[in-house]
Motif scaffolding. Structure first.
Motif, PDB file in Angstrom:
ATOM      1  N   LEU A   9       0.823  -1.208   0.000  1.00 24.16           N
ATOM      2  CA  LEU A   9       0.000   0.000   0.000  1.00 24.16           C
ATOM      3  C   LEU A   9       0.859   1.261   0.000  1.00 24.16           C
ATOM      4  O   LEU A   9       0.503   2.273  -0.624  1.00 24.16           O
ATOM      5  CB  LEU A   9      -0.943  -0.018   1.197  1.00 24.16           C
ATOM      6  CG  LEU A   9      -2.037  -1.095   1.126  1.00 24.16           C
ATOM      7  CD1 LEU A   9      -2.779  -1.192   2.458  1.00 24.16           C
ATOM      8  CD2 LEU A   9      -3.013  -0.814  -0.014  1.00 24.16           C
ATOM      9  N   LEU A  16      -3.474   3.078  -6.108  1.00 24.14           N
ATOM     10  CA  LEU A  16      -4.382   2.050  -5.625  1.00 24.14           C
ATOM     11  C   LEU A  16      -5.721   2.119  -6.361  1.00 24.14           C
ATOM     12  O   LEU A  16      -6.419   1.111  -6.488  1.00 24.14           O
ATOM     13  CB  LEU A  16      -4.598   2.212  -4.110  1.00 24.14           C
ATOM     14  CG  LEU A  16      -5.456   1.154  -3.412  1.00 24.14           C
ATOM     15  CD1 LEU A  16      -4.853  -0.239  -3.572  1.00 24.14           C
ATOM     16  CD2 LEU A  16      -5.614   1.483  -1.937  1.00 24.14           C
ATOM     17  N   GLU A  17      -6.074   3.289  -6.888  1.00 23.99           N
ATOM     18  CA  GLU A  17      -7.317   3.429  -7.636  1.00 23.99           C
ATOM     19  C   GLU A  17      -7.252   2.705  -8.981  1.00 23.99           C
ATOM     20  O   GLU A  17      -8.284   2.404  -9.579  1.00 23.99           O
ATOM     21  CB  GLU A  17      -7.621   4.915  -7.875  1.00 23.99           C
ATOM     22  CG  GLU A  17      -7.830   5.705  -6.585  1.00 23.99           C
ATOM     23  CD  GLU A  17      -8.036   7.186  -6.843  1.00 23.99           C
ATOM     24  OE1 GLU A  17      -7.959   7.586  -8.036  1.00 23.99           O
ATOM     25  OE2 GLU A  17      -8.268   7.936  -5.893  1.00 23.99           O
ATOM     26  N   ALA A  38      -6.567  -3.449  -8.539  1.00 16.00           N
ATOM     27  CA  ALA A  38      -7.330  -4.176  -7.517  1.00 16.00           C
ATOM     28  C   ALA A  38      -6.354  -4.719  -6.482  1.00 16.00           C
ATOM     29  O   ALA A  38      -5.231  -5.125  -6.821  1.00 16.00           O
ATOM     30  CB  ALA A  38      -8.124  -5.308  -8.147  1.00 16.00           C
ATOM     31  N   ILE A  81     -10.110  -1.407   2.260  1.00 18.07           N
ATOM     32  CA  ILE A  81      -9.161  -2.417   1.782  1.00 18.07           C
ATOM     33  C   ILE A  81      -9.778  -3.807   1.917  1.00 18.07           C
ATOM     34  O   ILE A  81     -10.131  -4.245   3.018  1.00 18.07           O
ATOM     35  CB  ILE A  81      -7.828  -2.369   2.571  1.00 18.07           C
ATOM     36  CG1 ILE A  81      -7.248  -0.950   2.575  1.00 18.07           C
ATOM     37  CG2 ILE A  81      -6.845  -3.380   1.997  1.00 18.07           C
ATOM     38  CD1 ILE A  81      -6.902  -0.419   1.205  1.00 18.07           C
ATOM     39  N   THR A 131     -11.428  -2.360  -2.639  1.00 17.21           N
ATOM     40  CA  THR A 131     -10.223  -2.472  -3.455  1.00 17.21           C
ATOM     41  C   THR A 131     -10.157  -3.805  -4.215  1.00 17.21           C
ATOM     42  O   THR A 131      -9.553  -3.848  -5.293  1.00 17.21           O
ATOM     43  CB  THR A 131      -8.955  -2.334  -2.591  1.00 17.21           C
ATOM     44  OG1 THR A 131      -8.972  -3.373  -1.588  1.00 17.21           O
ATOM     45  CG2 THR A 131      -8.878  -0.984  -1.936  1.00 17.21           C
ATOM     46  N   VAL A 168     -12.285  -3.781  -7.803  1.00 14.04           N
ATOM     47  CA  VAL A 168     -11.961  -2.869  -8.908  1.00 14.04           C
ATOM     48  C   VAL A 168     -11.698  -3.665 -10.175  1.00 14.04           C
ATOM     49  O   VAL A 168     -10.809  -4.527 -10.191  1.00 14.04           O
ATOM     50  CB  VAL A 168     -10.737  -2.013  -8.559  1.00 14.04           C
ATOM     51  CG1 VAL A 168     -10.327  -1.135  -9.736  1.00 14.04           C
ATOM     52  CG2 VAL A 168     -10.989  -1.168  -7.317  1.00 14.04           C
TER      53      VAL A 168
END
Length: 341
Positions: free
Chosen positions: A265, A272-273, A276, A291, A334, A337
């Motif tokens: 992270l 992170l956007e 996944a 998360i 997360t 995604v």
């Protein structure tokens, strides 16, 4: 004749037993055990050799107990005291023992294989009734003699090597396989797996579950997106930076434990956007930041281990028991995604 895998309970050697074998007085043995420097070296060595042969241990915790008696205490040897996982497991152990009027002694190996036998020996000197241990050394056969003397031995999180002992572990393969299947379901194919150290039982099992799920989906070679290192190798943070610099970076990342998640992270930051992410082990604030994790109940792991030890004390015979604590993926955002492009 005892069947293979059954424990036998033998009488513990007393100070008088050591004295007889060494051919000295009980007072001399007491002086050697107490560290009296005035005992002749040859006599000291003879006493120490007799003590080793008889597996005699002085009761440093409760010297008032006589004839090799035991305390109402259970030892728990963990890996790293700074890891929240172990503290939660220890809480489960302590709560279960308290229901039987027993107490817990806690010690750590710092996840160093060379420290395990020394730390365990220190705990056993306290004349504990049972030993709970998270193994880190490649061989636990040194505990067989203690097991035969009636000490209940239970392994937590990782099974023992070369020792028939009860164990409680997590459903590691199931957890990562479920995470992979969820990522596949939303369209990911380039799924990375990051962990350190790679040779640890739990990490190897989680990696195996990752590979099995990918293979079932027709992905036969995920090696370009695997970053498995030992403690001297790249950190998880460095591994994720390397992955994201590839010409074809992964569209999803799974980490093998809470510390790998923290490193990943940090490396991802705002990216992170774009990726996944699912981490094995829940951790503080994971819910607040959305998360997704592979989770389980660490206190239940401790409770079940304590129960196994208590059951083994009540009935030292029979084959070892192996229990798996279930895992589940907690979807917080997360891990859901979809891949971009």
């Amino acid at each position: 004749m005892h069947a293979e895998g059954e424990a036998t309970t033998a009488s513990r050697a007393t100070l008088a037993d050591v004295a007889r074998l060494a051919g000295v007085s009980a007072k001399t043995v007491s002086r050697v055990v107490g560290g009296d420097a005035n005992v002749a070296p040859a006599t000291r060595e003879r006493v120490m050799e007799a003590a080793r042969r008889l597996r005699f241990r002085p009761n440093t915790l409760a010297r008032s107990l006589r004839h090799g008696g035991r305390t109402n205490t259970v030892a728990f040897v963990i890996g790293d005291l700074t890891n929240p996982f172990y503290i939660q497991v220890a809480a489960g152990v302590e709560r279960e023992l308290a229901t039987r009027g027993m107490t817990m002694l806690l010690a750590a190996t710092e996840d160093e294989a060379d420290s395990e036998a020394r730390v365990v020996e220190t705990m056993l000197r306290q004349q504990v009734r049972a030993l709970l241990i998270t193994p880190i050394a490649p061989d636990q056969s040194y505990l067989e003699g203690e097991r035969q003397l009636g000490t209940a031995v239970v392994c937590l999180d990782r099974p023992a090597h070369n020792l028939l002992a009860d164990s409680v572990v997590l459903a590691n393969r199931t957890g990562t396989a479920e995470a992979v299947r969820g990522l596949l379901a939303v369209g990911h194919r380039r799924i990375a797996f990051v962990t350190r150290p790679a040779d640890l039982y739990t990490h190897a099992e989680r990696h195996a579950g990752y590979r099995e799920a990918l293979l079932a989906a027709g992905i036969t070679d995920p090696s370009p997106w695997e970053r498995l290192s030992d403690l001297d190798g790249p950190s998880p943070e460095e591994a994720v930076r390397d992955l994201m610099s590839m010409a074809e970076p992964p569209t999803a990342i799974i980490t093998g434990n809470n510390r790998a998640s923290a490193g990943a992270l940090r490396a991802l930051g705002r990216r992170l956007e774009e990726v996944a992410f699912i981490g094995f082990d829940d951790f503080d604030l994971a819910d607040a930041f959305g998360i997704s994790v592979v989770a389980y109940d660490p206190t239940e792991l401790g409770r079940r281990a304590a129960r196994l030890a208590l059951d083994r004390l009540a009935d030292p015979t029979g084959p070892p028991h192996h229990i798996e604590i279930p895992t589940r993926v907690i979807h917080r955002g997360t891990g859901e995604v979809p891949p971009r492009g």
